[in-house]
Motif scaffolding. Structure first.
Motif, short mmCIF file in Angstrom:
data_model
loop_
_atom_site.label_atom_id
_atom_site.label_comp_id
_atom_site.label_asym_id
_atom_site.label_seq_id
_atom_site.Cartn_x
_atom_site.Cartn_y
_atom_site.Cartn_z
N ALA A 38 -0.41 -5.08 -3.55
CA ALA A 38 -1.87 -6.32 -4.11
C ALA A 38 -1.60 -6.64 -5.25
N MET A 39 -2.48 -4.92 -6.06
CA MET A 39 -2.77 -4.75 -7.38
C MET A 39 -1.76 -4.97 -8.66
N GLU A 40 -0.20 -4.11 -7.95
CA GLU A 40 0.68 -4.38 -8.63
C GLU A 40 1.27 -5.45 -9.09
N LYS A 41 1.48 -6.46 -7.80
CA LYS A 41 2.36 -7.91 -8.06
C LYS A 41 1.07 -8.24 -9.17
N GLU A 42 -0.23 -8.13 -9.04
CA GLU A 42 -1.22 -8.85 -10.27
C GLU A 42 -0.92 -8.20 -11.42
N ALA A 43 -0.64 -7.24 -11.62
CA ALA A 43 -1.01 -6.40 -12.95
C ALA A 43 0.39 -6.46 -12.84
N VAL A 44 1.57 -6.54 -12.70
CA VAL A 44 3.09 -7.19 -13.23
C VAL A 44 3.37 -8.66 -14.11
N ALA A 45 2.66 -9.29 -12.73
CA ALA A 45 2.92 -11.21 -13.39
C ALA A 45 1.88 -11.49 -14.80
N GLU A 46 0.51 -10.77 -14.94
CA GLU A 46 0.54 -10.58 -16.24
C GLU A 46 0.86 -10.13 -17.73
N ILE A 47 1.57 -9.17 -17.40
CA ILE A 47 2.98 -8.28 -17.99
C ILE A 47 3.70 -9.15 -18.51
N ILE A 77 12.09 -4.57 -3.60
CA ILE A 77 12.47 -5.18 -4.56
C ILE A 77 13.09 -3.58 -5.62
N SER A 78 13.48 -2.48 -5.19
CA SER A 78 13.11 -1.16 -6.08
C SER A 78 13.96 -0.63 -5.55
N LEU A 79 14.51 0.69 -6.27
CA LEU A 79 15.31 1.45 -6.39
C LEU A 79 14.90 2.98 -5.86
N GLU A 80 14.13 3.18 -6.47
CA GLU A 80 12.52 3.98 -5.73
C GLU A 80 12.23 3.58 -5.04
N CYS A 81 11.40 4.78 -4.00
CA CYS A 81 11.44 4.67 -2.36
C CYS A 81 9.53 5.23 -3.17
N SER A 82 9.28 6.19 -2.56
CA SER A 82 7.46 6.49 -3.09
C SER A 82 7.23 6.31 -4.60
N ARG A 83 6.51 5.38 -4.74
CA ARG A 83 5.74 5.29 -5.72
C ARG A 83 4.24 5.55 -5.71
N PRO A 84 3.32 5.84 -6.45
CA PRO A 84 2.14 5.76 -6.93
C PRO A 84 1.05 4.27 -6.99
N GLY A 85 0.63 4.29 -5.63
CA GLY A 85 -0.20 3.57 -6.43
C GLY A 85 -1.30 3.17 -6.97
N ALA A 86 -2.06 4.35 -7.06
CA ALA A 86 -2.70 4.62 -8.41
C ALA A 86 -2.35 4.29 -9.14
N SER A 87 -1.23 4.47 -10.33
CA SER A 87 -0.84 3.70 -11.17
C SER A 87 -0.97 2.34 -11.05
N ALA A 88 -0.55 1.64 -10.02
CA ALA A 88 -1.26 -0.13 -9.75
C ALA A 88 -2.79 -0.32 -10.38
N ALA A 89 -3.27 0.57 -9.32
CA ALA A 89 -4.76 0.43 -9.98
C ALA A 89 -5.50 0.33 -11.17
N ALA A 90 -4.35 1.39 -11.90
CA ALA A 90 -5.06 2.21 -13.05
C ALA A 90 -4.93 0.65 -13.87
#
Length: 437
Positions: free
Chosen positions: A83-92, A287-300
């Motif tokens: 959810a944090m990733e979706k919000e942060a990406v929407a801001e970008i 919607i991503s070619l990558e599978c595992s991705r760090p949620g920590a990056s989204a939080a930061a």
């Protein structure tokens, strides 16, 4: 940590696997010792490559999220951070005027560009990819990985895509994608996007904006007219790549890819027998070619953008403006010094300049000598091999090479503006020492 732990207070107690604290400290001390063998990327006297420390809020939020270590592939593994990733990406995306779009974070600009070119290749099968001769080398390499034919387009005297050359190539047909570089990694040059958009109207191709380096500069007020006009139109392209781990104050790796048409999400369709079952909501792995991705990056990223919103005239934008002002100040010092020759005025925050000499080979040798002498004095610059045509050498200089090794400085920290005089003092000393060893 108390706040985070409180969210799991209802769980029954258990005994975690014990660890030896003294041994842990011993290994951490050894790690710290090893990490000292680095250039001081965090300091203003490091003015070389595109390296910048993350903001403290990004470090802290990343470390906090790592206590859980969420995986943003599926909501099962990263419910909150998805959810944090979706919000942060929407801001970008909102920086470019996009409200209805498709996008997500990824490991960096390389992976983000790969996804953008993969989608373009699906939409324009069998068509070629064009990028400027100063575009990042990854586009040619990625095109090869995707089995897409690639061609480079010549650049003008300011390292921007040559529109006349692009027009002539488009007239021959067979082009599916044109990459517009919004800030080249060598010089920070911005391709003339308005002219590229006009050619799309005539020849019908996909435009991908590689704004991995320059993506945030649309927020600043002190750009020159050409760059400003390009960033003003970036919302009209088909896809955009931005790297928050460059100017976005994030740890590596944190890239972002955006698509103007959310329907391209259908291209990612795949079957997974054991994920995407915890919710009917969109899982980012869909919607991503990558599978595992760090949620920590989204939080930061989420925390950083809450502290420093992506708004014009805001603190984040003002930091970028200081970086550009620093580049302009260093450029003026080099331009007014008879010992140096500058290329073109910086469009973002990268400056390239070279010492004067009788021939290009000697210029290149002196650049390397100044680079080494500056490092001995605590100032860390970078070197770049660029076309001689970028520099207005007088006719008396023998052009015994087509490329020149020049000095390159990336002033991407806002503190650089306060250190330009100190940087120039050290550079002047290093130049004198290299000429009189």
């Amino acid at each position: 940590m108390k706040k985070l732990d409180g969210g799991f207070a209802a769980l029954p107690d258990f005994s975690a696997t014990p660890y030896d604290e003294s041994r842990l400290l011993e290994v951490l001390q050894a790690t710290a010792e090893r990490l000292r063998d680095n250039y001081p990327y965090f300091h203003p006297l490091y003015a070389g490559q595109m390296l910048k420390p993350p903001h403290p809020i990004a470090r802290l939020a990343y470390a906090l999220a790592m206590w859980i270590n969420p995986n943003n592939h599926a909501l099962d593994g990263g419910r909150a951070t998805s959810a944090m990733e979706k919000e942060a990406v929407a801001e970008i995306a909102s920086m470019f005027g996009w409200n209805n779009f498709l996008g997500h974070l990824c490991g960096g600009g390389t992976m983000a560009n790969l996804e953008a070119l993969w989608v373009a290749g699906q939409l324009y099968p069998g068509k070629k990819v064009l990028a400027s001769a100063q575009a990042h080398y990854t586009h040619q390499r990625i095109s090869s990985v995707l089995n897409l034919e690639f061609e480079s387009v010549p650049v003008d005297s300011q390292a921007r895509m040559n529109i006349d050359a692009l027009r002539k190539r488009l007239q021959r047909g067979d082009i599916g994608t044109v990459v517009a570089t919004m800030g080249t990694t060598a010089t920070g040059s911005v391709d003339p996007l308005p002219e590229i958009l006009a050619l799309r109207d005539k020849f019908a191709f996909c435009i991908h904006a590689d704004a991995a380096y320059g993506g945030y500069f649309g927020l600043v007020d002190n750009l020159a007219a050409s760059a400003k006009s390009a960033f003003a139109r970036i919302g009209e392209v088909d896809s955009i790549v931005v790297d928050p781990h460059k100017h976005g104050l994030q740890p590596y790796g944190c890239g972002c890819v955006l698509f103007r048409d959310p329907n391209v999400g259908s291209l990612y369709k795949h079957d997974s027998p054991y994920t995407y079952f915890s919710s009917a909501e969109l899982h980012l792995g869909e919607i991503s070619l990558e599978c595992s991705r760090p949620g920590a990056s989204a939080a930061a990223l989420w925390a950083t953008q809450k502290l420093l919103p992506l708004a014009k005239h805001g603190e984040f934008a003002q930091r970028l403006e200081r970086s550009r002002s620093a580049a302009l100040a260093l450029y003026e010092k080099a331009r007014s010094d008879d010992r140096f020759l500058t290329a073109f005025a910086p469009e973002l925050d990268i400056v390239v300049f070279a010492p004067r000499a009788a021939d290009i080979s000697e210029v290149s040798a002196r650049s390397r000598a100044i680079f080494a002498a500056a490092a001995e004095r605590g100032l860390h610059l970078a070197l770049a091999d660029l076309p001689v045509s970028f520099f207005p050498f007088p006719t008396t200089v023998q052009r015994d090479r087509k490329t020149i090794t020049c000095l390159r400085s990336v002033l991407m920290k806002p503190e650089h503006l306060d250190w330009v005089d100190r940087i120039w003092q050290i550079l002047a000393s290093a130049t004198g020492a290299s000429q009189n060893p």
